[in-house]
Each structure stands twice: as structure tokens, then as C-alpha cells.
Design a protein around this motif. Structure first.
Motif, mmCIF file in Angstrom:
data_model
loop_
_atom_site.group_PDB
_atom_site.id
_atom_site.type_symbol
_atom_site.label_atom_id
_atom_site.label_comp_id
_atom_site.label_asym_id
_atom_site.label_seq_id
_atom_site.Cartn_x
_atom_site.Cartn_y
_atom_site.Cartn_z
ATOM 1 N N PRO A 3 0.287 8.216 -15.010
ATOM 2 C CA PRO A 3 0.997 6.948 -14.814
ATOM 3 C C PRO A 3 1.281 6.636 -13.346
ATOM 4 O O PRO A 3 1.494 5.491 -12.985
ATOM 5 C CB PRO A 3 2.296 7.143 -15.600
ATOM 6 C CG PRO A 3 1.946 8.138 -16.644
ATOM 7 C CD PRO A 3 0.957 9.073 -15.973
ATOM 8 N N ILE A 4 1.264 7.657 -12.492
ATOM 9 C CA ILE A 4 1.515 7.432 -11.069
ATOM 10 C C ILE A 4 0.217 7.391 -10.259
ATOM 11 O O ILE A 4 0.235 7.460 -9.050
ATOM 12 C CB ILE A 4 2.466 8.510 -10.509
ATOM 13 C CG1 ILE A 4 1.860 9.900 -10.643
ATOM 14 C CG2 ILE A 4 3.832 8.414 -11.136
ATOM 15 C CD1 ILE A 4 2.611 10.972 -9.895
ATOM 16 N N LEU A 11 -1.686 6.279 -1.543
ATOM 17 C CA LEU A 11 -1.460 7.316 -0.535
ATOM 18 C C LEU A 11 -2.776 7.923 -0.063
ATOM 19 O O LEU A 11 -2.977 8.150 1.126
ATOM 20 C CB LEU A 11 -0.573 8.427 -1.105
ATOM 21 C CG LEU A 11 0.902 8.136 -1.256
ATOM 22 C CD1 LEU A 11 1.592 9.288 -2.008
ATOM 23 C CD2 LEU A 11 1.557 7.914 0.093
ATOM 24 N N CYS A 12 -3.654 8.176 -1.019
ATOM 25 C CA CYS A 12 -4.927 8.814 -0.709
ATOM 26 C C CYS A 12 -5.761 7.961 0.244
ATOM 27 O O CYS A 12 -6.298 8.465 1.233
ATOM 28 C CB CYS A 12 -5.683 9.086 -2.007
ATOM 29 S SG CYS A 12 -7.162 10.082 -1.792
ATOM 30 N N TYR A 13 -5.861 6.680 -0.023
ATOM 31 C CA TYR A 13 -6.667 5.824 0.850
ATOM 32 C C TYR A 13 -6.031 5.604 2.206
ATOM 33 O O TYR A 13 -6.729 5.539 3.217
ATOM 34 C CB TYR A 13 -7.018 4.503 0.161
ATOM 35 C CG TYR A 13 -8.323 4.639 -0.549
ATOM 36 C CD1 TYR A 13 -9.507 4.243 0.046
ATOM 37 C CD2 TYR A 13 -8.398 5.242 -1.796
ATOM 38 C CE1 TYR A 13 -10.725 4.413 -0.580
ATOM 39 C CE2 TYR A 13 -9.601 5.416 -2.439
ATOM 40 C CZ TYR A 13 -10.758 5.003 -1.827
ATOM 41 O OH TYR A 13 -11.957 5.187 -2.451
ATOM 42 N N ILE A 14 -4.727 5.506 2.238
ATOM 43 C CA ILE A 14 -4.054 5.387 3.535
ATOM 44 C C ILE A 14 -4.362 6.629 4.376
ATOM 45 O O ILE A 14 -4.753 6.529 5.545
ATOM 46 C CB ILE A 14 -2.534 5.197 3.357
ATOM 47 C CG1 ILE A 14 -2.247 3.793 2.795
ATOM 48 C CG2 ILE A 14 -1.780 5.431 4.674
ATOM 49 C CD1 ILE A 14 -0.820 3.614 2.288
ATOM 50 N N SER A 86 -2.094 13.702 -0.761
ATOM 51 C CA SER A 86 -1.456 12.707 -1.632
ATOM 52 C C SER A 86 -0.831 13.353 -2.865
ATOM 53 O O SER A 86 0.294 13.005 -3.254
ATOM 54 C CB SER A 86 -2.477 11.659 -2.075
ATOM 55 O OG SER A 86 -3.037 11.031 -0.957
ATOM 56 N N LEU A 87 -1.560 14.268 -3.477
ATOM 57 C CA LEU A 87 -1.016 14.975 -4.641
ATOM 58 C C LEU A 87 0.234 15.762 -4.255
ATOM 59 O O LEU A 87 1.237 15.750 -4.981
ATOM 60 C CB LEU A 87 -2.070 15.899 -5.249
ATOM 61 C CG LEU A 87 -3.228 15.203 -5.961
ATOM 62 C CD1 LEU A 87 -4.347 16.196 -6.255
ATOM 63 C CD2 LEU A 87 -2.759 14.515 -7.235
ATOM 64 N N ASP A 88 0.193 16.402 -3.118
ATOM 65 C CA ASP A 88 1.343 17.160 -2.644
ATOM 66 C C ASP A 88 2.547 16.242 -2.430
ATOM 67 O O ASP A 88 3.665 16.560 -2.842
ATOM 68 C CB ASP A 88 0.980 17.883 -1.343
ATOM 69 C CG ASP A 88 2.081 18.800 -0.881
ATOM 70 O OD1 ASP A 88 2.531 19.657 -1.673
ATOM 71 O OD2 ASP A 88 2.502 18.673 0.294
ATOM 72 N N ARG A 89 2.323 15.101 -1.788
ATOM 73 C CA ARG A 89 3.423 14.162 -1.515
ATOM 74 C C ARG A 89 3.988 13.572 -2.803
ATOM 75 O O ARG A 89 5.189 13.420 -2.934
ATOM 76 C CB ARG A 89 2.956 12.997 -0.625
ATOM 77 C CG ARG A 89 2.528 13.358 0.783
ATOM 78 C CD ARG A 89 3.611 14.089 1.548
ATOM 79 N NE ARG A 89 3.220 14.534 2.860
ATOM 80 C CZ ARG A 89 2.497 15.611 3.140
ATOM 81 N NH1 ARG A 89 2.019 16.361 2.187
ATOM 82 N NH2 ARG A 89 2.248 15.964 4.378
ATOM 83 N N SER A 94 6.169 20.055 -8.315
ATOM 84 C CA SER A 94 5.294 20.191 -9.492
ATOM 85 C C SER A 94 3.874 20.571 -9.083
ATOM 86 O O SER A 94 3.094 21.042 -9.906
ATOM 87 C CB SER A 94 5.244 18.880 -10.280
ATOM 88 O OG SER A 94 6.513 18.562 -10.775
ATOM 89 N N PHE A 95 3.548 20.356 -7.823
ATOM 90 C CA PHE A 95 2.224 20.696 -7.311
ATOM 91 C C PHE A 95 2.262 22.155 -6.852
ATOM 92 O O PHE A 95 2.296 22.462 -5.669
ATOM 93 C CB PHE A 95 1.841 19.739 -6.179
ATOM 94 C CG PHE A 95 0.375 19.686 -5.877
ATOM 95 C CD1 PHE A 95 -0.573 19.558 -6.870
ATOM 96 C CD2 PHE A 95 -0.063 19.740 -4.567
ATOM 97 C CE1 PHE A 95 -1.922 19.504 -6.579
ATOM 98 C CE2 PHE A 95 -1.419 19.681 -4.256
ATOM 99 C CZ PHE A 95 -2.345 19.558 -5.273
ATOM 100 N N THR A 96 2.268 23.023 -7.841
ATOM 101 C CA THR A 96 2.388 24.456 -7.602
ATOM 102 C C THR A 96 1.143 24.994 -6.899
ATOM 103 O O THR A 96 0.093 24.346 -6.907
ATOM 104 C CB THR A 96 2.552 25.196 -8.941
ATOM 105 O OG1 THR A 96 1.363 24.986 -9.722
ATOM 106 C CG2 THR A 96 3.782 24.725 -9.703
#
Length: 121
Positions: A3-4, A11-14, A86-89, A94-96
Motif C-alpha cells: 500500500p505504500i 523516494l526511489c526515483y528521487i 528507499s526501502l530503508d527510509r 521493519s527493514f531488518t
């Protein structure tokens, strides 16, 4: 997480264009559409992990398409870094480390196969 995905795509493209400003020329069309297309592809790859033939088909088609657009190895590297960032941010704690490593493995596999497919174009 999905959903996000729009937030992650933004974020990824920026970040991708910060890492590789010259890559902007790859986006002749609607960059918003491109952002979502990348996340759609990643979603499809994750969904196809248990079906090797589907995964391979998706990768081959994507590799050919990216080659026709002029995507080079350095673009894949920058996109991978941007995706992880982006995944980390967005996912935070939750990004273990285990999840991070799974994403790195998936992206590295996809990158390798897409470049192999592009080389056959």
C-alpha cells in the motif's frame, strides 16, 4: 508494504536521479508512469519467485525493453542503491538485516538476468 508502494517509488526515483542525474534523459515520457511501472515490475518479480519460468520470462522481457531504451549497467547499479535506500527510509525498523539481504539478493539476481537478456538483444 505494497500500500505504500507509491511512496517508495517516489523516494526511489528521487534518489535514483540524485545518484545518476544524467539518467533523466531515459525518461522521455511520463515519469510518474515510469515510477509506478518499476514498482509493478518489482511486485511481479516478488510474486513470481516460486515460479522460475515466470520469473525468467519477466526478466527477459524487461531486459530487452530496458536495452531498447538505452539502460546501461550503471543505471541498474544506481537504481539498486536507490531502491535499498528507499526501502530503508520507508520501512524503518521493519527493514531488518534479513529482509534487506533478501531484497539485495532479489535485485542482484534480477539485474544480472536483465543484463544477460539485454546482451542478447
Amino acid at each position: 508494504m505494497w500500500p505504500i508502494r507509491r511512496d517508495i517509488a517516489d523516494l526511489c526515483y528521487i534518489r535514483f536521479l540524485e545518484l545518476d542525474p544524467d539518467a533523466r534523459e531515459l525518461f522521455a515520457g511520463d515519469i510518474e508512469w515510469q515510477r509506478m511501472k518499476v514498482l509493478d515490475m518489482i511486485t511481479a518479480l516478488v510474486a513470481s519467485l516460486d515460479e522460475r519460468s515466470m520469473f525468467q520470462s519477466l526478466i527477459m522481457l524487461s531486459g530487452h525493453k530496458h536495452a531498447s531504451l538505452g539502460v546501461q549497467t550503471l543505471h541498474y547499479v544506481a537504481m539498486g542503491e536507490a531502491l535499498m535506500w528507499s526501502l530503508d527510509r520507508k520501512l524503518g525498523t521493519s527493514f531488518t538485516p534479513e529482509l534487506r539481504e533478501s531484497w539485495r539478493t532479489l535485485y542482484a539476481r534480477a539485474q544480472t538476468e536483465m543484463l544477460r537478456s539485454a546482451a542478447k538483444t
